[in-house]
Design a protein around this motif. Sequence first.
Motif, PDB file in Angstrom:
ATOM      1  N   SER A  72     -10.988  47.316   8.324  1.00  0.00           N
ATOM      2  CA  SER A  72     -10.217  48.478   8.791  1.00  0.00           C
ATOM      3  C   SER A  72      -9.496  48.266  10.111  1.00  0.00           C
ATOM      4  CB  SER A  72     -11.162  49.682   8.928  1.00  0.00           C
ATOM      5  OG  SER A  72     -11.715  50.028   7.691  1.00  0.00           O
ATOM      6  N   GLY A  73      -9.377  47.028  10.569  1.00  0.00           N
ATOM      7  CA  GLY A  73      -8.754  46.773  11.864  1.00  0.00           C
ATOM      8  C   GLY A  73      -7.332  47.291  11.961  1.00  0.00           C
ATOM      9  N   VAL A 126     -13.164  47.614   2.563  1.00  0.00           N
ATOM     10  CA  VAL A 126     -14.252  48.167   3.357  1.00  0.00           C
ATOM     11  C   VAL A 126     -13.910  49.587   3.806  1.00  0.00           C
ATOM     12  CG1 VAL A 126     -15.535  47.865   5.506  1.00  0.00           C
ATOM     13  CG2 VAL A 126     -14.955  45.873   4.114  1.00  0.00           C
ATOM     14  N   ASN A 127     -14.850  50.495   3.590  1.00  0.00           N
ATOM     15  CA  ASN A 127     -14.732  51.883   4.052  1.00  0.00           C
ATOM     16  C   ASN A 127     -13.383  52.489   3.660  1.00  0.00           C
ATOM     17  OD1 ASN A 127     -17.326  51.728   5.193  1.00  0.00           O
ATOM     18  ND2 ASN A 127     -16.537  51.027   7.144  1.00  0.00           N
ATOM     19  N   GLN A 128     -12.705  53.134   4.613  1.00  0.00           N
ATOM     20  CA  GLN A 128     -11.454  53.851   4.338  1.00  0.00           C
ATOM     21  C   GLN A 128     -10.353  52.960   3.781  1.00  0.00           C
ATOM     22  OE1 GLN A 128     -12.792  56.871   4.455  1.00  0.00           O
ATOM     23  NE2 GLN A 128     -10.840  57.630   5.172  1.00  0.00           N
ATOM     24  N   THR A 129     -10.448  51.681   3.959  1.00  0.00           N
ATOM     25  CA  THR A 129      -9.401  50.779   3.482  1.00  0.00           C
ATOM     26  C   THR A 129      -9.257  50.865   1.970  1.00  0.00           C
ATOM     27  OG1 THR A 129      -9.775  49.367   5.394  1.00  0.00           O
ATOM     28  CG2 THR A 129      -8.568  48.394   3.569  1.00  0.00           C
ATOM     29  N   ILE A 130     -10.288  51.306   1.267  1.00  0.00           N
ATOM     30  CA  ILE A 130     -10.176  51.468  -0.190  1.00  0.00           C
ATOM     31  C   ILE A 130      -9.056  52.445  -0.554  1.00  0.00           C
ATOM     32  CG2 ILE A 130     -11.920  53.299  -0.420  1.00  0.00           C
ATOM     33  CD1 ILE A 130     -11.249  50.405  -2.921  1.00  0.00           C
ATOM     34  N   PHE A 131      -8.787  53.421   0.299  1.00  0.00           N
ATOM     35  CA  PHE A 131      -7.740  54.393   0.002  1.00  0.00           C
ATOM     36  C   PHE A 131      -6.340  53.830   0.255  1.00  0.00           C
ATOM     37  CE2 PHE A 131     -11.531  56.947   1.146  1.00  0.00           C
ATOM     38  CZ  PHE A 131     -11.827  57.370  -0.148  1.00  0.00           C
ATOM     39  N   SER A 132      -6.242  52.788   1.055  1.00  0.00           N
ATOM     40  CA  SER A 132      -4.977  52.068   1.255  1.00  0.00           C
ATOM     41  C   SER A 132      -4.824  50.941   0.246  1.00  0.00           C
ATOM     42  CB  SER A 132      -4.923  51.474   2.665  1.00  0.00           C
ATOM     43  OG  SER A 132      -5.008  52.474   3.637  1.00  0.00           O
ATOM     44  N   ALA A 133      -5.927  50.537  -0.367  1.00  0.00           N
ATOM     45  CA  ALA A 133      -5.932  49.428  -1.334  1.00  0.00           C
ATOM     46  C   ALA A 133      -6.679  49.856  -2.597  1.00  0.00           C
ATOM     47  CB  ALA A 133      -6.595  48.207  -0.709  1.00  0.00           C
ATOM     48  N   ILE A 188     -12.937  32.659   1.221  1.00  0.00           N
ATOM     49  CA  ILE A 188     -12.806  34.077   1.549  1.00  0.00           C
ATOM     50  C   ILE A 188     -11.683  34.208   2.566  1.00  0.00           C
ATOM     51  CG2 ILE A 188     -13.958  36.102   2.520  1.00  0.00           C
ATOM     52  CD1 ILE A 188     -16.635  34.802   1.643  1.00  0.00           C
ATOM     53  N   ILE A 189     -10.773  35.124   2.292  1.00  0.00           N
ATOM     54  CA  ILE A 189      -9.664  35.409   3.209  1.00  0.00           C
ATOM     55  C   ILE A 189      -9.916  36.778   3.828  1.00  0.00           C
ATOM     56  CG2 ILE A 189      -7.175  35.766   3.426  1.00  0.00           C
ATOM     57  CD1 ILE A 189      -6.883  33.961   0.887  1.00  0.00           C
ATOM     58  N   LEU A 190      -9.910  36.816   5.148  1.00  0.00           N
ATOM     59  CA  LEU A 190     -10.158  38.054   5.881  1.00  0.00           C
ATOM     60  C   LEU A 190      -8.850  38.658   6.374  1.00  0.00           C
ATOM     61  CD1 LEU A 190     -13.112  36.867   8.178  1.00  0.00           C
ATOM     62  CD2 LEU A 190     -13.211  37.758   5.826  1.00  0.00           C
ATOM     63  N   LEU A 191      -8.720  39.961   6.199  1.00  0.00           N
ATOM     64  CA  LEU A 191      -7.602  40.731   6.741  1.00  0.00           C
ATOM     65  C   LEU A 191      -8.171  42.005   7.359  1.00  0.00           C
ATOM     66  CD1 LEU A 191      -5.098  40.347   3.768  1.00  0.00           C
ATOM     67  CD2 LEU A 191      -4.765  39.456   6.084  1.00  0.00           C
ATOM     68  N   GLY A 192      -7.617  42.424   8.480  1.00  0.00           N
ATOM     69  CA  GLY A 192      -8.093  43.637   9.137  1.00  0.00           C
ATOM     70  C   GLY A 192      -9.375  43.437   9.928  1.00  0.00           C
ATOM     71  N   PHE A 193      -9.705  42.205  10.237  1.00  0.00           N
ATOM     72  CA  PHE A 193     -10.883  41.890  11.046  1.00  0.00           C
ATOM     73  C   PHE A 193     -10.459  41.684  12.501  1.00  0.00           C
ATOM     74  CE2 PHE A 193     -12.757  41.333   6.952  1.00  0.00           C
ATOM     75  CZ  PHE A 193     -14.119  41.527   7.137  1.00  0.00           C
ATOM     76  N   ASP A 194      -9.904  42.703  13.103  1.00  0.00           N
ATOM     77  CA  ASP A 194      -9.455  42.618  14.492  1.00  0.00           C
ATOM     78  C   ASP A 194     -10.647  42.396  15.431  1.00  0.00           C
ATOM     79  OD1 ASP A 194      -7.362  43.880  12.960  1.00  0.00           O
ATOM     80  OD2 ASP A 194      -6.445  44.534  14.828  1.00  0.00           O
ATOM     81  N   CYS A 195     -11.747  43.096  15.177  1.00  0.00           N
ATOM     82  CA  CYS A 195     -12.937  43.047  16.051  1.00  0.00           C
ATOM     83  C   CYS A 195     -12.562  43.321  17.500  1.00  0.00           C
ATOM     84  CB  CYS A 195     -13.689  41.740  15.890  1.00  0.00           C
ATOM     85  SG  CYS A 195     -14.574  41.660  14.328  1.00  0.00           S
ATOM     86  N   GLN A 196     -11.629  44.209  17.660  1.00  0.00           N
ATOM     87  CA  GLN A 196     -11.164  44.659  18.971  1.00  0.00           C
ATOM     88  C   GLN A 196     -10.330  45.919  18.740  1.00  0.00           C
ATOM     89  OE1 GLN A 196      -8.619  41.524  20.414  1.00  0.00           O
ATOM     90  NE2 GLN A 196      -7.028  41.922  18.926  1.00  0.00           N
ATOM     91  N   HIS A 197     -10.057  46.629  19.798  1.00  0.00           N
ATOM     92  CA  HIS A 197      -9.132  47.751  19.715  1.00  0.00           C
ATOM     93  C   HIS A 197      -7.749  47.168  19.981  1.00  0.00           C
ATOM     94  CE1 HIS A 197     -12.800  50.299  21.018  1.00  0.00           C
ATOM     95  NE2 HIS A 197     -12.860  49.953  19.749  1.00  0.00           N
TER      96      HIS A 197
END
Length: 187
Positions: free
Chosen positions: A8-9, A28-35, A112-121
């Motif tokens: 969700s980053g 993950v979480n709310q991202t399901i509604f975007s994907a 595994i390809i990660l997207l939205g893993f900012d791990c920061q604001h």
Amino acid sequence: MVVVVLASGPSLTAEDIERTKGLTTIAVNQTIFSAPHADYCYAYDDKWWVEYGDEVKKLQCNRITCSIKAHTLGAVRIPKTSAKQFDGTSVMGTSSGHHGICYAIMLGAKKIILLGFDCQHTDGKRHHHADYPKGFGNADRPDRWIKEHEILAESAKKLGVKIINSTRQTALTCYEQMPLDEALNDC
């Protein structure tokens, strides 16, 4: 097997999400509604499933959790461990994104390809979607997540799993970083 995990980053874009269509995807979480094309929705928190579980049931995805309460709401419950090393048989850590990576390995992913893993604001934002209502966690502890990812990165290597972080803006450096175009080349 290649699996994309969408967290969700705030740097996650609609373009990134669109590029995952046709690939095995965990949102993950709310991202399901975007994907909504994602094969799996993973969420850790009981409160999230109580609030959003009925909406997720309307989608054509597998609902996965380690939460006891969410299991009673129709999500498939998988084991969670408090162990300090990941052995590929249960999820570990304190974030749904981290669990999503663990679950991808449990599914048999070798890449595994990660997207939205900012791990920061990023740019003052905590998520690519609106913040959660009062009483929910809102990406309050990215430093803790980074330390947990470092442990997972080492465990994944030992299991022969390649994890590529294609997140646009990330504080997470324990995984190989690669632009999404390049990461998708052999998919």
